[in-house]
Scaffold this motif. Structure first.
Motif, PDB file in Angstrom:
ATOM      1  N   PRO A 172       0.730  -1.395  -0.254  1.00  8.54           N
ATOM      2  CA  PRO A 172      -0.113   0.161   0.436  1.00  8.54           C
ATOM      3  C   PRO A 172       0.692   1.304  -0.073  1.00  8.54           C
ATOM      4  N   PHE A 173       1.929   1.331   0.248  1.00  7.27           N
ATOM      5  CA  PHE A 173       3.219   2.192   0.663  1.00  7.27           C
ATOM      6  C   PHE A 173       3.304   2.530  -0.581  1.00  7.27           C
ATOM      7  N   LEU A 174       3.694   1.746  -1.710  1.00  4.87           N
ATOM      8  CA  LEU A 174       3.521   1.936  -2.827  1.00  4.87           C
ATOM      9  C   LEU A 174       3.941   3.395  -4.055  1.00  4.87           C
ATOM     10  N   GLU A 175       5.275   4.048  -3.742  1.00  2.94           N
ATOM     11  CA  GLU A 175       4.691   5.765  -3.951  1.00  2.94           C
ATOM     12  C   GLU A 175       4.642   4.993  -5.589  1.00  2.94           C
ATOM     13  N   GLU A 176       5.952   4.785  -6.365  1.00  2.30           N
ATOM     14  CA  GLU A 176       6.439   4.931  -7.341  1.00  2.30           C
ATOM     15  C   GLU A 176       6.902   3.676  -8.207  1.00  2.30           C
ATOM     16  N   VAL A 177       5.684   3.914  -9.575  1.00  2.00           N
ATOM     17  CA  VAL A 177       6.484   2.268 -10.252  1.00  2.00           C
ATOM     18  C   VAL A 177       8.113   3.270 -11.493  1.00  2.00           C
ATOM     19  N   VAL A 178       8.808   2.603 -11.697  1.00  2.75           N
ATOM     20  CA  VAL A 178       9.527   3.399 -12.714  1.00  2.75           C
ATOM     21  C   VAL A 178       9.651   2.093 -13.986  1.00  2.75           C
TER      22      VAL A 178
END
Length: 320
Positions: free
Chosen positions: A286-292
Motif C-alpha cells: 500500500p505504500f508503493l509510491e512510484e513504479v518506473v
C-alpha cells in the motif's frame, strides 16, 4: 575501486564480506544472481558522494562470504536473518534498502518480517510476490512454462553447475548481457540449446556498461565458489512457501519505489506486468509510491542504466 573499504563481519553464524564507502545514513544494497557486491559499484560511488554510507555485502553463498554446504541453509529465514544481523553490526536501527533480483526477494521479506528496520525500500526488477496458499511456486511455474523453465531446471543439485562451471566467464557474460525478454527456457538437449550457458552463443562484444575488467572480477570470484550457493536460493522456493504460511495475505508496509526495464525477463513473464498495472501490486504494497519502467533496459538495470538508477534511488530516499 578507490575509497571502498572491505571487511568481514560475523552475522547469523556465518562470515560475511562487506564493501562500504561514505558516511551518513546507511543505504544497504542486496545483489542478485549471478552477482556480487560489485554489481552496485556505480551506486556505491554515487550515493557515498551524496552524503550516504553505502554498504554492499556478498550475500550468503556468494563471493567472499561463507557458503554453507546444505541446501536447506539458504531459506528465506536464513537470508533475512543475515540482513538483520548485518544491520545490527552497522550500529544503526534502520537503513534505506536497495535490492535487485534475488536480493529483491530478500528485501521484500525483510520488509515483511522486520519493517521496523527499513526506512524505505527501492526495489529493482522483482516485485513483491504474494504467497498463493493453494500452490507451491515451483509447481506453479512448471505448470505455466514446463520443465525447461530455468527455475525448474535449477532445482536439481549438481545438474546446472556442471553446465555452467565449464566456462564460468562465458556463462556469466551470457547471463549478464542477455536481452531476450520473456521466460528463460533452458532446453535439456545440452549447452548448445541453452541461451544462458557457456558455449551456447557466438562470442559477442561486451556492452558499453560491462567492461572486460568487470567480467574478469565476476569470473575470478565465481571461478572459486562456483554457482551452487546462488542456485540454492532457487532450490528453497517451495520450502520458503511452507515456512512463510503464517504471512499469507500480509501487506508490505514500508515506503517503496519499484524500478524495472521493459525488456526485463521478470517484467515480461509470470504475469508481472499485469500484476503491476492492474493495481494488485499497490494492493499488496500500500505504500508503493512510484513504479518506473525504463525503456530499452533489460534485467540488470543497476548496471546497464547505472546513472539513471542511482538518480532514482537518491530522489526517493532524500525525502525521508
Amino acid at each position: 575501486m578507490e575509497g571502498v573499504e572491505h571487511r568481514t563481519v560475523e552475522v547469523n553464524g556465518i562470515k560475511m564480506h562487506v564493501a562500504e564507502k561514505g558516511e551518513g545514513p546507511v543505504v544497504l544494497f542486496l545483489h542478485g544472481f549471478p552477482e556480487l557486491w560489485y554489481s552496485w559499484r556505480h551506486q556505491i560511488l554515487a550515493l557515498s558522494a551524496l552524503g550516504y554510507r553505502a554498504v554492499a555485502p556478498d550475500l550468503r553463498g556468494y563471493g567472499d562470504t561463507d557458503a554453507p554446504a546444505s541446501v536447506s541453509s539458504y531459506t528465506i529465514l536464513h537470508l533475512v536473518a543475515d540482513v538483520v544481523a548485518l544491520i545490527d553490526s552497522l550500529g544503526v536501527d534502520q537503513v534505506f534498502l536497495v535490492a535487485h533480483d534475488w536480493g529483491a526477494l530478500v528485501g521484500w521479506y525483510t520488509c515483511l518480517f522486520r519493517p521496523d528496520r527499513i526506512k524505505a525500500y527501492v526495489c529493482l526488477s522483482v516485485p513483491f510476490m504474494p504467497r498463493n496458499p493453494k500452490v507451491k511456486p515451483v509447481d506453479a511455474m512448471r505448470a505455466l512454462y514446463g520443465d525447461d523453465y530455468y527455475i525448474c531446471r535449477f532445482q536439481e543439485p549438481g545438474k546446472m553447475e556442471t553446465l555452467y562451471d565449464n566456462n564460468i566467464e562465458e556463462a556469466i557474460k551470457n547471463m549478464l548481457t542477455s536481452r531476450r525478454p520473456g521466460p528463460p527456457i533452458l532446453p535439456k538437449e545440452g549447452a548448445g540449446s541453452n541461451p544462458l550457458a557457456s558455449g551456447s552463443l557466438p562470442s559477442r562484444p561486451l556492452p558499453s556498461w560491462l567492461s572486460q575488467e568487470d567480467l574478469t572480477y565476476y569470473a575470478s570470484k565465481f571461478g572459486k565458489t562456483g554457482l551452487t550457493g546462488g542456485l540454492n536460493y532457487y532450490r528453497n522456493l517451495n520450502l520458503n512457501w511452507e515456512l512463510t504460511a503464517a504471512w499469507t495475505g500480509v501487506q508490505v508496509k514500508v515506503p517503496v519505489k519499484f524500478i524495472t526495464g521493459d525488456l526485463d525477463i521478470v517484467y515480461t513473464s509470470l504475469g508481472t506486468k499485469d500484476y503491476i498495472e492492474s493495481g494488485a501490486f499497490k494492493r499488496d504494497v500500500p505504500f508503493l509510491e512510484e513504479v518506473v519502467v525504463q525503456e530499452g533496459v533489460a534485467h540488470f538495470n543497476n548496471q546497464e542504466a547505472a546513472e539513471d538508477v542511482s538518480n532514482h534511488i537518491y530522489n526517493f530516499i532524500k525525502n525521508f
